[in-house]
Enzyme design. Structure first.
Site, PDB file in Angstrom:
ATOM      1  N   TYR A   1      82.394  13.993 -29.527  1.00 13.17           N
ATOM      2  CA  TYR A   1      81.719  14.535 -28.351  1.00 13.17           C
ATOM      3  C   TYR A   1      80.216  14.463 -28.632  1.00 13.17           C
ATOM      4  O   TYR A   1      79.654  15.324 -29.297  1.00 13.17           O
ATOM      5  CB  TYR A   1      82.160  15.970 -28.084  1.00 13.17           C
ATOM      6  CG  TYR A   1      81.378  16.661 -26.991  1.00 13.17           C
ATOM      7  CD1 TYR A   1      81.182  16.047 -25.755  1.00 13.17           C
ATOM      8  CD2 TYR A   1      80.830  17.924 -27.182  1.00 13.17           C
ATOM      9  CE1 TYR A   1      80.460  16.670 -24.752  1.00 13.17           C
ATOM     10  CE2 TYR A   1      80.110  18.558 -26.184  1.00 13.17           C
ATOM     11  CZ  TYR A   1      79.926  17.926 -24.978  1.00 13.17           C
ATOM     12  OH  TYR A   1      79.204  18.542 -23.982  1.00 13.17           O
TER      13      TYR A   1
ATOM     14  N   ASP B   1      83.757  11.529 -25.522  1.00 14.53           N
ATOM     15  CA  ASP B   1      82.700  11.623 -24.526  1.00 14.53           C
ATOM     16  C   ASP B   1      81.391  11.244 -25.208  1.00 14.53           C
ATOM     17  O   ASP B   1      80.851  12.011 -25.996  1.00 14.53           O
ATOM     18  CB  ASP B   1      82.638  13.054 -23.977  1.00 14.53           C
ATOM     19  CG  ASP B   1      81.647  13.206 -22.838  1.00 14.53           C
ATOM     20  OD1 ASP B   1      80.816  12.304 -22.646  1.00 14.53           O
ATOM     21  OD2 ASP B   1      81.701  14.237 -22.146  1.00 14.53           O
TER      22      ASP B   1
END
Length: 214
Positions: free
Chosen positions: A153, A195
């Protein structure tokens, strides 16, 4: 093998939304995703804040990375279906600085010393704070033998300060170095999922046209 990645924006709020709110347990949610390896980003919890069902769901091996200082912020988790595959090794962070107790031995680490970003970027990293980059609970690295899976992330632009922009740039540089070490130094196959908080074009952002208009 099916690998799924999903920014869930909070593991505690996930069961509140349809269709997940129709399922009795967290393990039922994982089963419904029909994946062998499930990678979540933005778990937004802490080790002490996890329920037993989320921490050790039946039929899954569970791995977590949480921020060292900020509770309910960031965080990633990787769930591996026990009947499908078993990871050989697992590490928290990109640099192997954040260690469990007792710490991993050299044999238990995913890479040799030469494969970590500190060695790859040696001489060009005088102002990179590796420990700080690993302290926000943004990465899990699992070794499945045939390949290494990185669940990440990446930081967003945050408040747009120079400090936070540098943090994001440093994180991406260290992520690139981690992959380079695995591929070029150790000859491994690598899969990066998660992400990345990066847009190559306006169409890649949900609010791209609005951002351009500003």
């Amino acid at each position: 093998m099916r690998i799924l990645t999903w920014n869930i924006n909070g593991v505690r709020t996930l069961p509140q939304y349809h269709p997940w709110n129709t399922m009795a347990t967290f393990a039922n949610i994982l089963d419904a995703l029909e994946a062998d390896v499930i990678c979540f980003q933005e778990v937004k919890s802490s080790r002490t804040g996890l329920s037993k069902g989320v921490a050790v769901p039946p039929s899954y091996h569970a791995f977590f990375s949480f921020p060292v200082r900020r509770t309910g912020y960031s965080g990633v988790s990787t769930y591996v279906r026990t009947t499908s595959v078993v990871p050989l090794k697992a590490e928290e962070g990109l640099c192997s600085i954040i260690q469990p107790k007792p710490p991993l031995t050299n044999e238990e680490r995913v890479s040799t010393v030469e494969g970590y970003p500190q060695r790859i970027l040696e001489g060009n990293d005088s102002d990179i704070d590796y420990k700080d980059l690993d302290s926000e609970g943004r990465t899990l690295v699992l070794d499945f033998g045939l390949f290494v899976l990185i669940n990440v992330y990446c930081p967003n632009d945050g408040n747009g300060t120079d400090e936070r922009n540098k943090y994001k740039a440093d994180f991406h540089a260290v992520l690139e170095a981690r992959v380079k070490g695995l591929v070029e130094v150790e000859g491994r196959e690598v899969m990066v999922v998660g992400d990345l908080n990066a847009c190559a074009a306006v169409i890649d952002h949900c609010e791209g046209p609005l951002m351009v208009a500003k």
